[in-house]
Design an enzyme around this catalytic site. Structure first.
Site, PDB file in Angstrom:
ATOM      1  N   ASP A 108      -8.771  -6.521   4.685  1.00 46.29           N
ATOM      2  CA  ASP A 108      -7.489  -7.159   4.974  1.00 46.29           C
ATOM      3  C   ASP A 108      -6.982  -6.717   6.346  1.00 46.29           C
ATOM      4  O   ASP A 108      -5.881  -6.204   6.484  1.00 46.29           O
ATOM      5  CB  ASP A 108      -6.486  -6.817   3.865  1.00 46.29           C
ATOM      6  CG  ASP A 108      -5.325  -7.822   3.827  1.00 46.29           C
ATOM      7  OD1 ASP A 108      -5.406  -8.856   4.530  1.00 46.29           O
ATOM      8  OD2 ASP A 108      -4.339  -7.564   3.115  1.00 46.29           O
ATOM      9  N   ARG A 141       7.013  -3.786   2.433  1.00 43.76           N
ATOM     10  CA  ARG A 141       6.082  -4.043   1.351  1.00 43.76           C
ATOM     11  C   ARG A 141       4.717  -4.198   1.960  1.00 43.76           C
ATOM     12  O   ARG A 141       4.540  -4.917   2.932  1.00 43.76           O
ATOM     13  CB  ARG A 141       6.440  -5.364   0.657  1.00 43.76           C
ATOM     14  CG  ARG A 141       7.525  -5.205  -0.326  1.00 43.76           C
ATOM     15  CD  ARG A 141       7.536  -6.309  -1.362  1.00 43.76           C
ATOM     16  NE  ARG A 141       8.169  -5.737  -2.525  1.00 43.76           N
ATOM     17  CZ  ARG A 141       7.504  -5.310  -3.573  1.00 43.76           C
ATOM     18  NH1 ARG A 141       6.205  -5.437  -3.640  1.00 43.76           N
ATOM     19  NH2 ARG A 141       8.138  -4.764  -4.584  1.00 43.76           N
ATOM     20  N   SER A 188      -0.209  -3.504  -1.254  1.00 43.66           N
ATOM     21  CA  SER A 188      -0.361  -2.691  -2.449  1.00 43.66           C
ATOM     22  C   SER A 188       0.943  -2.485  -3.200  1.00 43.66           C
ATOM     23  O   SER A 188       0.923  -2.151  -4.375  1.00 43.66           O
ATOM     24  CB  SER A 188      -0.971  -1.343  -2.074  1.00 43.66           C
ATOM     25  OG  SER A 188      -0.489  -0.922  -0.831  1.00 43.66           O
ATOM     26  N   GLY A 189       2.053  -2.656  -2.519  1.00 42.41           N
ATOM     27  CA  GLY A 189       3.316  -2.486  -3.223  1.00 42.41           C
ATOM     28  C   GLY A 189       4.426  -2.058  -2.278  1.00 42.41           C
ATOM     29  O   GLY A 189       4.273  -2.046  -1.061  1.00 42.41           O
TER      30      GLY A 189
END
Ligand SMILES: *[C@@H]1O[C@H](CO)[C@@H](O)[C@H](O)[C@H]1NC(C)=O
Ligand SMILES: *[C@@H]1O[C@H](CO)[C@@H](O)[C@H](O)[C@H]1NC(C)=O
Ligand SMILES: *[C@@H]1O[C@H](CO)[C@@H](O)[C@H](O)[C@H]1NC(C)=O
Ligand SMILES: *[C@@H]1O[C@H](CO)[C@@H](O)[C@H](O)[C@H]1NC(C)=O
Ligand SMILES: *[C@@H]1O[C@H](CO)[C@@H](O)[C@H](O)[C@H]1NC(C)=O
Ligand SMILES: *[C@@H]1O[C@H](CO)[C@@H](O)[C@H](O)[C@H]1NC(C)=O
Ligand SMILES: *[C@@H]1O[C@H](CO)[C@@H](O)[C@H](O)[C@H]1NC(C)=O
Ligand SMILES: *[C@@H]1O[C@H](CO)[C@@H](O)[C@H](O)[C@H]1NC(C)=O
Length: 818
Positions: A635, A517, A520-521
């Site tokens: 990030d 994961r 973002s997904g």
């Protein structure tokens, strides 16, 4: 190098391939074209005489413009955004579904719009007249470029009460300059210099009453236009004819040039050159503002105007004569002065008390009595007296008049009739006696004619050279050079594509294998038809409309750097938003760095760590600088750094901010990406603007972890008495800063990951520590840029294996011209 060539071609020669690709004159709702593909997607009028698309105006600066297809320099007739060019990458022109024709900058911001939303517009069309028209289904025009002239009128395009022509600021530049062609409050068409310090009208002759200029103030309709045959007629009775009047097959334009002269031109189609068929000013030195304050205009080489400064003055800016000259002395009120004569000169205007039939002494006394008087003009014979409060619009020669300049006594023997023409001294008399071309030509050839009147000619030449270099790069691409892979910089345009949902479903065996994961997904493993292993990420938070998503991605897809995870394509169907990227073999850095090997040794050796540091720095530098700082990662952390087969790092998720955020009008990121605790810069917490410097901070934290082999938040320090202490980050940084000030070998041995068992390069570790400490400074302004970080790290690369040794950036420094 190939990438560089492609870049140069895109950047410098957008119009080179105009003839390639389909020609269209209409954009329908939803159609768009990007700055990158301007060449083949430009609109072309049905007859082919006009084109509309992106025009490069400076390095990485573009306008949406209409130009004459057949003119050799693609002369611009109109520009949408002359004063606010958009970025050379990612900008788009688009007829939106709501009916507005908009120009969007790289970040999606609407830089310009026709404001025709919800008016039923269904197309934008470039007509044979050179008019770009947005109209509805019934053909009713809702907006047209003819209503928004820049510096040029085309036949049939009127000048009206509400519109004016504004000159360009310099030859070859689009920006608004100081000259205006407009209807004044007396209904008269005028030319005016409207500079930062003064405004003054210079055409028609401002000395005359309007009736003496054959104009009328009585018709208030304020309308004028040029017809196809070259005849101009306006409501104030201004009329003029082109010298080639009558030929309707000639392409014409009326342009207020950057030098303040209004000229009519005809195009010689075979040569692509323009011929002047009429000009408002026959004497260029009569244009106001041309040589700035104190500057004097005269005619040189081939009748071209030349600016100079009188003795006692120096040119304020050799490359911009509108800045004029600077006085080398000041005049204090009440001090003892004398008047130094400048024969046959004039500074037009700014007379505070014009009187005729005065004696010289009276006139002199008027100027003497007024502290604001800088000089006076006096005409022997008629006794005309012009005391002046400002010296502008200076010109030579003006027979019969002498300007007397007020000079303090303490400045002795000043002779303002001696001019400085580019370092050369000559008197006004000489210039006047010899104001023929031959004299100035001789002077010019002796002394490299620096003051030749062509504003910013230097820049223009540079641009020309730049374009020429672009050509060389493009056409000298030899196959051998092409084979050499560059260092990760390449602008691969064709591998990025759109996938269908079914395709991706098949590739991932219906999303069966979730490998992890990301922020973002969920990420799935997959294999494409062509055998490429890919990672497919389901973007769970992305809710953008298909078109926005697509255009954001087309920008991201064009990014290609060996230290950034390659994005192969995307899928956008119904509510599905998926990203297809390269599968990076060895997983993320956190796993390799924070895990122990079987014997308790570090999984990642020193050379690999140093390589990761340099690679990540290069990847971020590319995002920040090569992409013109439009991508801030936001990030950066070990989880987002993937390791390839040779442990070279690849930054992941760099497009996330682009997809999840917008920038506000001041270029700040308004983001839903909030960074990760432990790696976020203090400005996040303080709600300050987030820039690339936030990534620098996070990168500093990653460097510390590479050195220490441990997450910063787990660090413990010896609190004295063998007691282990957790420290908050600021105190930790303060402590590190203290230690690095006078770095002890023993301390370093202690500090660096014990699992390396001392097997590391001390100079490199010291360099990394120093860089890390400077990166985690609280003040974003004191953190180095990523480019600087790359340089600092590379400067201690001596002991690095050759595989890591390459220049930080093969892209040459290109100065911005705006
Ligand atoms: C294009 O310009 C030429 C003159 O150069 C003219 O003869 C021709 O009529 C123009 N075409 C259209 C479609 O206006
Ligand atoms: C569209 O509207 C904006 C905001 O009112 C304005 O600044 C801009 O000049 C308008 N554009 C045109 C082409 O009228
Ligand atoms: C005005 O028109 C008259 C007659 O045509 C002409 O002699 C004169 O030069 C014109 N004046 C100007 C300022 O153009
Ligand atoms: C005023 O000028 C307009 C446009 O040129 C023209 O059509 C009109 O006849 C003029 N009016 C008068 C009273 O001359
Ligand atoms: C322009 O040409 C027209 C038609 O040939 C002529 O009637 C008119 O006098 C000319 N105007 C000027 C200002 O030369
Ligand atoms: C001179 O003018 C140019 C263009 O306006 C400007 O870029 C430059 O900074 C100026 N130089 C000085 C010394 O003011
Ligand atoms: C202008 O000059 C005349 C003649 O010397 C003088 O009478 C008058 O006061 C002056 N006006 C101003 C405003 O200085
Ligand atoms: C004018 O220039 C010529 C040569 O170009 C020179 O011989 C002559 O002396 C000059 N005249 C004056 C008055 O300087």
């Amino acid at each position: 190098m190939r990438a560089l060539r492609v870049f140069l071609m895109l950047a410098t020669l957008p119009w080179i391939a105009l003839s390639v690709g389909e020609r269209r004159s209409v954009m329908w709702r939803g159609d768009s074209f990007a700055v990158e593909d301007a060449a083949s997607h430009a609109l072309v009028s049905p007859g082919g005489n006009f084109s509309c698309g992106f025009r490069k105006v400076a390095t990485n600066a573009y306008t949406l413009a209409i130009w004459f297809t057949a003119s050799a320099d693609a002369t611009v007739a109109w520009a949408a955004n002359r004063d606010a060019p958009v970025n050379g990458r990612g900008s788009r022109a688009e007829l939106r579904h709501d009916g507005s024709l908009v120009l969007r900058d790289f970040d999606g911001r609407v830089a310009w719009s026709t404001n025709t939303s919800d008016a039923g517009a269904d197309r934008a069309e470039l007509l044979d007249s050179g008019n770009l028209v947005v109209s509805d289904a019934s053909g009713r025009a809702l907006w047209q470029s003819f209503d928004w002239p820049t510096d040029t009128l085309l036949p049939g395009q009127p000048i009206t009460r509400y519109r004016r022509l504004v000159s360009a600021s310099a030859r070859g530049l689009p920006y608004s300059g100081f000259y205006n062609f407009y209807f004044d409050s007396n209904n008269i068409l005028n030319l005016m210099y409207d500079g930062p310090e003064i405004s003054s009208n210079y055409w028609p002759n401002p000395f005359n009453k309007w009736w003496d200029n054959n104009r009328t103030a009585y018709n208030s309709s304020r309308y004028g236009s040029l017809n196809a045959r070259g005849r101009f007629f306006a409501s104030d009775n201004l009329k003029f004819n082109a010298s080639d009047l009558g030929d309707a097959g000639v392409m014409r334009r009326l342009t207020l040039d950057y030098d303040g002269n209004l000229r009519q031109y005809s195009l010689d189609v075979s040569a692509g050159t323009w011929r002047v068929t009429w000009a408002a000013m026959s004497r260029q030195c009569d244009v106001h503002g041309i040589c700035g304050r104190y500057g004097l205009c005269t005619y040189g080489l081939g009748g071209a105007p030349v600016c100079s400064c009188p003795e006692g003055f120096v040119g304020a800016n050799a490359s911009d004569w509108s800045k004029g000259c600077r006085r080398e002395f000041d005049v204090r009120c009440g001090e003892d002065v004398y008047f130094a004569p400048m024969p046959a000169a004039d500074y037009w205007g700014f007379d505070f008390n014009y009187t005729e039939a005065l004696t010289f002494d009276t006139c002199r006394q008027i100027c003497l009595d007024d502290c604001n008087c800088e000089a006076f003009g006096y005409k022997q014979g008629s006794g005309k007296c012009y005391p002046k409060i400002a010296l502008w619009n200076g010109r030579l020669p003006d027979s019969k008049q002498v300007i007397y300049l007020k000079v303090p006594r303490r400045v002795q023997n000043l002779d303002p009739s001696v001019l400085r023409l580019g370092g050369h001294r000559c008197t006004v008399r000489e210039v006047n006696a010899n104001s023929s071309a031959s004299y100035l030509l001789a002077a010019g050839s002796k002394l490299n004619f620096v003051y030749f009147y062509s504003f910013l000619a230097g820049l223009f030449v540079m641009e020309a050279i730049f374009i020429a270099v672009g050509y060389l790069f493009v056409f000298r691409a030899d196959p051998a050079a092409r084979r050499i892979r560059d260092e990760g910089y390449s602008l691969v345009l064709n591998h990025f594509r759109r996938f269908t949902y079914d395709e991706l479903s098949a590739a991932t065996s219906e999303f069966s294998e979730e490998v992890g994961r990301s922020a973002s997904g969920a990420v799935y493993k997959g294999v494409l038809d062509d055998g490429r292993s890919v990672a497919v990420t389901r973007l769970e938070e992305v809710t953008q409309a298909d078109e926005v998503f697509r255009s954001d991605l087309s920008v991201i897809g064009r990014i290609n750097h060996m230290n950034l995870v390659r994005i192969f394509g995307f899928c956008s169907e119904h509510s599905h938003r998926l990203l297809v990227s390269e599968q990076v073999e060895k997983g993320s850095l956190d796993k390799a760095l924070f895990a122990d090997g079987e014997d308790g040794a570090a999984a990642l050796g020193w050379h690999a760590r140093y390589g990761v540091a340099v690679g990540v720095a290069k990847g971020l530098a590319y995002l920040h600088h090569e992409c013109l700082e439009w991508i801030v990662h936001c990030d950066v952390k070990p989880e987002n750094i993937l390791l390839g087969a040779d442990l070279e790092p690849k930054i992941n998720d760099f497009g996330l901010v682009k997809l999840l955020s917008r920038r506000d009008e001041r270029g700040r990121v308004l983001s839903r990406v909030q960074g990760t605790r432990g790696y976020i810069a203090p400005e996040w917490a303080l709600n300050l603007p987030i820039t690339g410097k936030a990534d620098v901070f996070s990168f500093g934290v990653v460097l510390l972890e590479l050195l220490r082999g441990q997450r910063v938040c787990d660090w413990e320090v010896d609190g004295g008495g063998g007691e282990a202490l957790r420290m908050d980050f600021p105190r930790l940084v303060a402590l590190l800063r203290e230690e690095t000030r006078d770095l002890q070998e023993a301390w370093l041995e202690e500090f660096v990951d014990a699992r390396l068992r001392g097997d590391f390069s001390h100079p490199q570790a010291a360099a990394m520590l120093e860089v890390a400490v400077s990166c985690v400074d609280d003040d974003p302004g004191r953190r180095p840029s990523m480019n600087a970080v790359v340089q600092m790290l590379l400067s201690s690369q001596d002991v690095v294996p050759p595989s890591l040794r390459h220049a930080s950036s093969p892209v040459p420094e290109i100065s911005h011209m705006v």
